[in-house]
Design a protein around this motif. Structure first.
Motif, short mmCIF file in Angstrom:
data_model
loop_
_atom_site.label_atom_id
_atom_site.label_comp_id
_atom_site.label_asym_id
_atom_site.label_seq_id
_atom_site.Cartn_x
_atom_site.Cartn_y
_atom_site.Cartn_z
N HIS A 50 0.81 -1.21 0.00
CA HIS A 50 0.00 0.00 0.00
C HIS A 50 0.85 1.27 0.00
O HIS A 50 0.38 2.33 -0.33
N HIS A 68 -10.31 -2.05 -1.84
CA HIS A 68 -9.56 -0.82 -1.66
C HIS A 68 -9.62 -0.02 -2.95
O HIS A 68 -9.35 1.15 -2.95
N HIS A 108 -6.21 -8.66 -1.61
CA HIS A 108 -5.36 -9.60 -0.86
C HIS A 108 -5.66 -11.04 -1.23
O HIS A 108 -5.87 -11.90 -0.37
N HIS A 144 -6.95 -3.21 8.89
CA HIS A 144 -7.43 -2.89 7.54
C HIS A 144 -8.04 -4.13 6.90
O HIS A 144 -7.91 -5.24 7.39
N ALA A 155 -8.04 -6.74 5.11
CA ALA A 155 -7.10 -7.59 4.38
C ALA A 155 -7.40 -9.08 4.52
O ALA A 155 -6.89 -9.88 3.75
ZN LIG Z 1 -4.07 -4.29 2.16
#
Ligand SMILES: [Zn+2]
Length: 300
Positions: A60, A120, A128, A192, A194
């Motif tokens: 990121h 995202h 992911h 986050h 993920a």
């Molecule tokens: Zn991530």
């Protein structure tokens, strides 16, 4: 010079002499560390595999250094996830000197994905994907189909490695299932967004996430909702991450005693070697197990 120093020198020289044989193996560069783990399972002794984004850096927050650009130029094959999931590499991969080597390990997402709300990026897909054992298998399959086209690679060895990986992955999944099934009452809170692939695959519940996008701050309303979920949870477990977020939960009013565990979405501590990807999955299961409620907290 002592005998011991002489011995070291001899070992060093032997090492240097052995280098040319090594250098003949094809060099495969993957976008990220977890992809290197997957590709290495199939390539094994047939190729050197290394990741472009260093294992301690979150994709990121990545920007390419000149030395990394050189490693791409030297690569015989490059694997990445495609522009939809790895937009930070889009420009690099369309470079004409690299395009002949670059291969996409997973296809572009088709339209709306089921993980729509977790994305995202503009495509809406949770990037992911390596945290899904099914997706990892699909990537390994893609690696199998394309690694055997490289010069100097033994096709049969690639087939063998691939089969061995499939078997080991299935065994690992069974072991993890047995380990995590008794922990279904835990609700996980993550920094986050993920871990949905892993959590969904093994029937775990993620009851709250601080941010869906680590590049943006959560709203006050989102934090209030998170606080509410924390209060409602019977066995909340705060998951922190190795690269991002740090003690993200510190600002919240959290129940005591609090179970906190850390997981690493890119498996940065796992070396790129055969067995690496399955060891990475086991490390995630271990992280969840550390939240086991009956675990005595007095020993810490
Ligand atoms: Zn991530």
């Amino acid at each position: 010079m002592t005998d011991r120093n002489l011995l070291y020198l001899l070992i060093l020289l032997l090492g240097l002499m052995a280098t040319p044989a090594w250098a003949e193996r094809p060099l495969v560069v993957t976008s990220t560390h977890p992809l290197a783990l997957i590709v290495k399972e199939v390539a094994a002794e047939q190729a050197d595999v290394q990741a472009l984004v260093p294992a301690d850096v979150s994709p990121h927050h990545y920007s390419m250094r000149p030395s990394e650009r050189r490693s791409l130029a030297e690569a015989d094959r490059i694997y990445w996830l495609g522009a939809g999931l790895e937009p930070f590499l889009q420009g690099t991969m369309s470079d004409s000197t690299l395009s002949g080597k670059a291969r996409t390990l997973v296809g572009e997402p088709q339209g709306q994905s089921e993980n729509d709300e977790h994305g995202h990026h503009g495509t809406g897909e949770d990037p992911h994907v390596w945290l899904s054992p099914e997706r990892a298998l699909a990537m390994a399959e893609r690696a199998r189909e394309t690694l055997d086209q490289l010069d100097g690679v033994d096709r049969q060895a690639i087939e063998r490695n691939h089969r061995r990986f499939e078997d080991r992955l299935h065994e690992t999944e069974e072991r993890i299932r047995a380990q995590l099934d008794p922990l279904q009452m835990i609700t996980l809170f993550t920094y986050h967004d993920a871990f949905h692939y892993f959590a969904d695959h093994f029937g775990l519940t993620i009851a709250g996430t601080l941010t869906s996008n680590p590049e943006r701050s959560p709203s006050a309303r989102h934090i209030a909702g998170l606080q509410q979920s924390l209060e409602e949870a019977r066995f909340p477990c705060i998951m922190t991450e190795t690269q991002l977020g740090g003690d993200w939960w510190r600002g919240l009013d959290v129940p005591q005693p609090l179970a906190v565990s850390r997981w690493d979405p890119i498996g940065g501590d796992t070396p790129v070697e055969v067995g690496g990807y399955t060891a990475f999955l086991e490390s995630l299961a271990e992280a969840v197990s550390r939240c086991r409620p009956e675990q005595p907290s007095k020993d810490k």
